[in-house]
Motif scaffolding. Structure first.
Motif: not given
Length: 392
Positions: A71-73, A107-110, A136-139, A166-170
């Motif tokens: 899942x991602x936005x 989180x377009x990297x994910x 959409x509209x997560x932010x 997949x939010x950025x968590x290292x």
């Protein structure tokens, strides 16, 4: 799509769509749909009522229970007022191992790692399916996830079991997040000469008392042991971020309002805290109507509440994400994401993705090339796990 071959190619394309939270995301979501469908995967769109925004989801693999959702936005935060060294909506490689651009980390990297690995997922002999779910509209309040989740549950005969947000968590597995609820409280008092402060009802004075009540409520929760040491701070926080009211120092303010956010640890109930505040407001109204009959306090939500995440470390999804991420320890975060919504939707959920949240929402946002490689490696390991006959 012939010129889109690498994760950097895909990330550059995704960043080129300047889709902010609250705006139409059709440009980026339609491109993602075309990309996925070019690999012979059926995509299901979930439009909003106005038809100017959409989420999407798809399944790769067999129609059997027990699959995992990636899942991602697609939206990002604004860049206005930030001091960027480069064009925020152009992926820039400065040769320092970092890729710069708005959304590169959050989180377009994910999303790019998911999409570049799609051919490998399609070719795999999966025992359990892998799903993509992009919103959409997560932010601006995680607005689209509830409809997306319900659409997933209604579309497929089988039932996914897990969700990886997949939010950025290292690449660190996150099993807990605080919930968030942002509200506006407006007070309607009586105008008058400042010398009549005892004969009128100042909206500013009453707003200050309500703010103090909220601060005391936060302290009461702490004092009564409502503590979860997995978080920093380890308690529910109540914060007033904006206040407006009054027209002059010598005029009693008849109107005032303030915005506040409530960030709850999983053990605390948002609705009960709001109900207690509302009961206090009704009491104040009755007390002050004797002075000014039209005195009123009204609280409305700025956006609906985002639930907390509290995944048990014994849940199957935790061991799966530990294995594919390469991290044996789990953590929690204070920021909100769609993970709590997926958990409430019936999916065991964990947050885990490439990049650092420290880089999110700031000028010169970046993700390292190494983090993108780690994200791709995680999905590669996921493919192996979900192709194994003994997958949970």
């Amino acid at each position: 799509m012939s010129n889109i071959n690498t994760v950097e190619d895909i990330l550059a394309k995704l960043i080129s769509f300047p889709v902010l939270g609250g705006e139409s995301n059709l440009s980026i979501i339609n491109w993602v749909q075309d990309y996925i469908e070019s690999h012979n995967v059926t995509v299901h769109m979930v439009p909003n009522e106005a038809g100017n925004k959409a989420s999407l989801h798809c399944r790769i693999g067999p129609a059997v229970d027990g699959g995992l959702i990636l899942s991602g936005h697609t939206d990002v935060v604004p860049v206005e007022g930030q001091d960027w060294d480069t064009n925020p909506f152009e992926l820039v490689d400065k040769g320092d191992g970092k890729l710069y651009g708005r959304g590169s980390c959050d989180m377009k990297g994910f999303l790019a790692t998911c999409l570049v690995m799609l051919p490998e997922i399609v070719k795999a002999n999966l025992i359990k399916p892998i799903y993509f779910a992009f919103s959409y509209d997560e932010e601006v309040g995680c607005l689209a996830a509830p409809d997306l989740i319900e659409h997933i549950k209604k579309t497929y005969a089988e039932t996914p079991k897990y969700a990886l947000i997949g939010e950025p968590t290292l690449m660190e597995p996150i099993v807990g997040q605080k919930g968030i609820y942002i509200l506006e409280t407006a007070v309607n008092g009586s105008a008058g000469h400042s010398s009549r402060i005892k004969q009128e009802v100042s909206a500013i004075h009453e707003s200050a008392r309500l703010i103090l009540w909220l601060e005391n409520k936060m302290n009461d929760l702490i004092d009564t042991g409502r503590i979860d040491n997995r978080f920093n701070p380890p308690h529910t926080s109540i914060h007033i971020g904006q206040f407006k009211g009054g027209i002059a120092p010598n005029v009693i303010a008849d109107k005032a309002s303030f915005f506040w956010d409530l960030r709850t640890i999983p053990m605390d109930d948002t609705e009960s805290i709001i109900a207690e505040f509302d009961a206090h407001c009704r009491t104040r109204e009755q007390e002050l109507k004797a002075i000014y009959p039209d005195f009123k306090i009204k609280t409305v939500e700025d956006h609906w509440p985002v639930p907390p995440l509290d995944t048990k470390e014994t849940d199957d999804v935790v061991s799966i994400i530990k294995k594919i991420s390469g991290h044996s320890k789990v953590n929690t975060v204070a920021y909100a994401s769609e993970a709590g919504q997926f958990k409430n939707g019936g999916f065991q959920s964990v947050i885990c993705g490439p990049g650092s949240i420290i880089q999110a929402h700031r000028a010169n946002e970046f993700i390292t090339k190494d983090e993108l490689k780690k994200g791709m490696k995680m999905i590669s390991k996921l493919i192996i796990e979900m192709s194994h006959p003994d997958f949970t």
